[in-house]
Design a protein around this motif. Structure first.
Motif, PDB file in Angstrom:
ATOM      1  N   VAL A   1      16.709   6.389 -16.396  1.00 37.97           N
ATOM      2  CA  VAL A   1      15.775   6.901 -15.389  1.00 37.97           C
ATOM      3  C   VAL A   1      14.404   7.126 -16.020  1.00 37.97           C
ATOM      4  N   PHE A   2      14.368   7.689 -17.234  1.00 36.97           N
ATOM      5  CA  PHE A   2      13.083   7.898 -17.901  1.00 36.97           C
ATOM      6  C   PHE A   2      12.421   6.567 -18.235  1.00 36.97           C
ATOM      7  N   ARG A   3      13.205   5.599 -18.645  1.00 34.86           N
ATOM      8  CA  ARG A   3      12.668   4.258 -18.908  1.00 34.86           C
ATOM      9  C   ARG A   3      12.040   3.686 -17.628  1.00 34.86           C
ATOM     10  N   PHE A   4      12.725   3.868 -16.497  1.00 37.74           N
ATOM     11  CA  PHE A   4      12.217   3.397 -15.200  1.00 37.74           C
ATOM     12  C   PHE A   4      10.935   4.138 -14.815  1.00 37.74           C
ATOM     13  N   VAL A   5      10.921   5.456 -15.031  1.00 34.96           N
ATOM     14  CA  VAL A   5       9.730   6.257 -14.734  1.00 34.96           C
ATOM     15  C   VAL A   5       8.540   5.760 -15.548  1.00 34.96           C
ATOM     16  N   GLU A   6       8.782   5.454 -16.802  1.00 32.14           N
ATOM     17  CA  GLU A   6       7.710   4.941 -17.656  1.00 32.14           C
ATOM     18  C   GLU A   6       7.263   3.547 -17.226  1.00 32.14           C
ATOM     19  N   LEU A   7       8.194   2.760 -16.731  1.00 27.49           N
ATOM     20  CA  LEU A   7       7.861   1.424 -16.213  1.00 27.49           C
ATOM     21  C   LEU A   7       6.962   1.519 -14.983  1.00 27.49           C
ATOM     22  N   LEU A   8       7.174   2.547 -14.166  1.00 27.41           N
ATOM     23  CA  LEU A   8       6.397   2.722 -12.933  1.00 27.41           C
ATOM     24  C   LEU A   8       4.991   3.256 -13.183  1.00 27.41           C
ATOM     25  N   ARG A   9       4.766   3.850 -14.335  1.00 32.07           N
ATOM     26  CA  ARG A   9       3.498   4.540 -14.599  1.00 32.07           C
ATOM     27  C   ARG A   9       2.258   3.704 -14.275  1.00 32.07           C
ATOM     28  N   PRO A  10       2.156   2.468 -14.733  1.00 26.54           N
ATOM     29  CA  PRO A  10       0.929   1.726 -14.404  1.00 26.54           C
ATOM     30  C   PRO A  10       0.831   1.303 -12.938  1.00 26.54           C
ATOM     31  N   TRP A  11       1.939   1.357 -12.214  1.00 22.93           N
ATOM     32  CA  TRP A  11       1.953   0.878 -10.833  1.00 22.93           C
ATOM     33  C   TRP A  11       1.766   1.985  -9.814  1.00 22.93           C
ATOM     34  N   ALA A  12       1.869   3.224 -10.199  1.00 22.43           N
ATOM     35  CA  ALA A  12       1.646   4.348  -9.294  1.00 22.43           C
ATOM     36  C   ALA A  12       0.143   4.588  -9.230  1.00 22.43           C
ATOM     37  N   MET A  13      -0.496   4.149  -8.166  1.00 21.26           N
ATOM     38  CA  MET A  13      -1.951   4.053  -8.140  1.00 21.26           C
ATOM     39  C   MET A  13      -2.626   5.036  -7.193  1.00 21.26           C
ATOM     40  N   ALA A  14      -2.192   6.262  -7.179  1.00 21.76           N
ATOM     41  CA  ALA A  14      -2.832   7.266  -6.332  1.00 21.76           C
ATOM     42  C   ALA A  14      -4.297   7.444  -6.738  1.00 21.76           C
ATOM     43  N   GLU A  15      -4.568   7.386  -8.039  1.00 23.59           N
ATOM     44  CA  GLU A  15      -5.944   7.570  -8.531  1.00 23.59           C
ATOM     45  C   GLU A  15      -6.861   6.459  -8.019  1.00 23.59           C
ATOM     46  N   VAL A  16      -6.362   5.241  -8.020  1.00 27.00           N
ATOM     47  CA  VAL A  16      -7.151   4.097  -7.557  1.00 27.00           C
ATOM     48  C   VAL A  16      -7.466   4.257  -6.073  1.00 27.00           C
ATOM     49  N   PHE A  17      -6.503   4.772  -5.310  1.00 23.95           N
ATOM     50  CA  PHE A  17      -6.722   5.002  -3.889  1.00 23.95           C
ATOM     51  C   PHE A  17      -7.847   6.008  -3.660  1.00 23.95           C
TER      52      PHE A  17
ATOM     53  N   MET B   1       0.828  -1.203   0.000  1.00 20.52           N
ATOM     54  CA  MET B   1       0.000   0.000   0.000  1.00 20.52           C
ATOM     55  C   MET B   1       0.868   1.261   0.000  1.00 20.52           C
ATOM     56  N   ALA B   2       1.888   1.282   0.837  1.00 22.76           N
ATOM     57  CA  ALA B   2       2.787   2.446   0.873  1.00 22.76           C
ATOM     58  C   ALA B   2       3.498   2.621  -0.463  1.00 22.76           C
ATOM     59  N   ALA B   3       3.903   1.525  -1.070  1.00 21.95           N
ATOM     60  CA  ALA B   3       4.605   1.601  -2.353  1.00 21.95           C
ATOM     61  C   ALA B   3       3.691   2.143  -3.448  1.00 21.95           C
ATOM     62  N   LEU B   4       2.494   1.605  -3.573  1.00 22.83           N
ATOM     63  CA  LEU B   4       1.601   1.987  -4.670  1.00 22.83           C
ATOM     64  C   LEU B   4       1.015   3.388  -4.508  1.00 22.83           C
ATOM     65  N   ILE B   5       0.803   3.811  -3.268  1.00 24.28           N
ATOM     66  CA  ILE B   5       0.134   5.087  -3.038  1.00 24.28           C
ATOM     67  C   ILE B   5       1.115   6.240  -2.849  1.00 24.28           C
ATOM     68  N   VAL B   6       2.273   5.971  -2.245  1.00 21.87           N
ATOM     69  CA  VAL B   6       3.192   7.060  -1.906  1.00 21.87           C
ATOM     70  C   VAL B   6       4.541   6.930  -2.620  1.00 21.87           C
ATOM     71  N   VAL B   7       5.208   5.815  -2.457  1.00 24.67           N
ATOM     72  CA  VAL B   7       6.598   5.684  -2.916  1.00 24.67           C
ATOM     73  C   VAL B   7       6.711   5.735  -4.443  1.00 24.67           C
ATOM     74  N   LEU B   8       5.917   4.951  -5.144  1.00 30.83           N
ATOM     75  CA  LEU B   8       6.033   4.920  -6.614  1.00 30.83           C
ATOM     76  C   LEU B   8       5.631   6.243  -7.275  1.00 30.83           C
ATOM     77  N   PRO B   9       4.508   6.869  -6.868  1.00 31.05           N
ATOM     78  CA  PRO B   9       4.214   8.173  -7.470  1.00 31.05           C
ATOM     79  C   PRO B   9       5.311   9.206  -7.176  1.00 31.05           C
ATOM     80  N   THR B  10       5.826   9.220  -5.950  1.00 31.59           N
ATOM     81  CA  THR B  10       6.891  10.160  -5.601  1.00 31.59           C
ATOM     82  C   THR B  10       8.146   9.888  -6.412  1.00 31.59           C
TER      83      THR B  10
END
Length: 171
Positions: free
Chosen positions: A100-116, A65-74
């Motif tokens: 770094v940009f490749r990694f940022v793009e990889l994280l995009r579907p996993w950063a789930m602030a909207e779902v929260f 939960m911390a990863a998807l809502i806070v850590v990954l979006p940050t």
């Protein structure tokens, strides 16, 4: 889909990413909501919500939960600042900007602030009949964070970022 570069898009994305980071700090530490039932009042922050599951068998849930809502979006916002800020000033890309940009793009579907936010809205509808609910500043900061994230994603042309990274790396 055809994508054309937009004037000052990198600057707008940087400003939106900085705004999102500020909103994230507000969302984490300010009161998120307040419940009042039977004369008892309970205030909770986003940090309290994440930590509520931190004991026993639900500890993995806390981490996820911390990863998807806070850590990954940050991490995404910080990564975008790292990649785009030097180029917005007309400088060469930062060292390791492409990975770094490749990694940022990889994280995009996993950063789930909207779902929260959607989950919280559903929960508030269900709990609304049982207790008096007051939304705190962190709730509104989180809603604003989601809006800023959507705006940032709409302004950003990934193709243009890759082309700019490539062109500035060669020059």
């Amino acid at each position: 889909m055809i994508e054309a570069p937009r004037a000052l898009a990198m600057t707008r994305i940087i400003m939106l990413a900085l705004s999102a980071l500020i909103l994230m700090v507000a969302a984490i530490f300010f009161p998120f909501l307040e419940l009042e039932a039977a004369g008892m009042i309970r205030r909770s922050s986003l940090l309290d919500t994440v930590m509520a599951y931190s004991g026993g068998l639900t500890e993995p849930l806390t981490i996820v939960m911390a990863a998807l809502i806070v850590v990954l979006p940050t991490t995404r916002f910080l990564g975008l600042l790292y990649v785009l800020a030097p180029m917005a000033f007309g400088w060469h890309p930062a060292r390791h900007a492409a990975p770094v940009f490749r990694f940022v793009e990889l994280l995009r579907p996993w950063a789930m602030a909207e779902v929260f936010v959607v989950g919280v809205a559903v929960a508030l509808v269900k709990v609304g009949g049982l207790a008096h609910i007051s939304l705190g500043p962190a709730f509104w900061a989180f809603v604003a964070l989601v809006i800023v994230t959507v705006l940032k994603d709409n302004f950003m042309s990934r193709v243009t970022v890759w082309k700019t990274l490539d062109a500035r790396r060669r020059s």
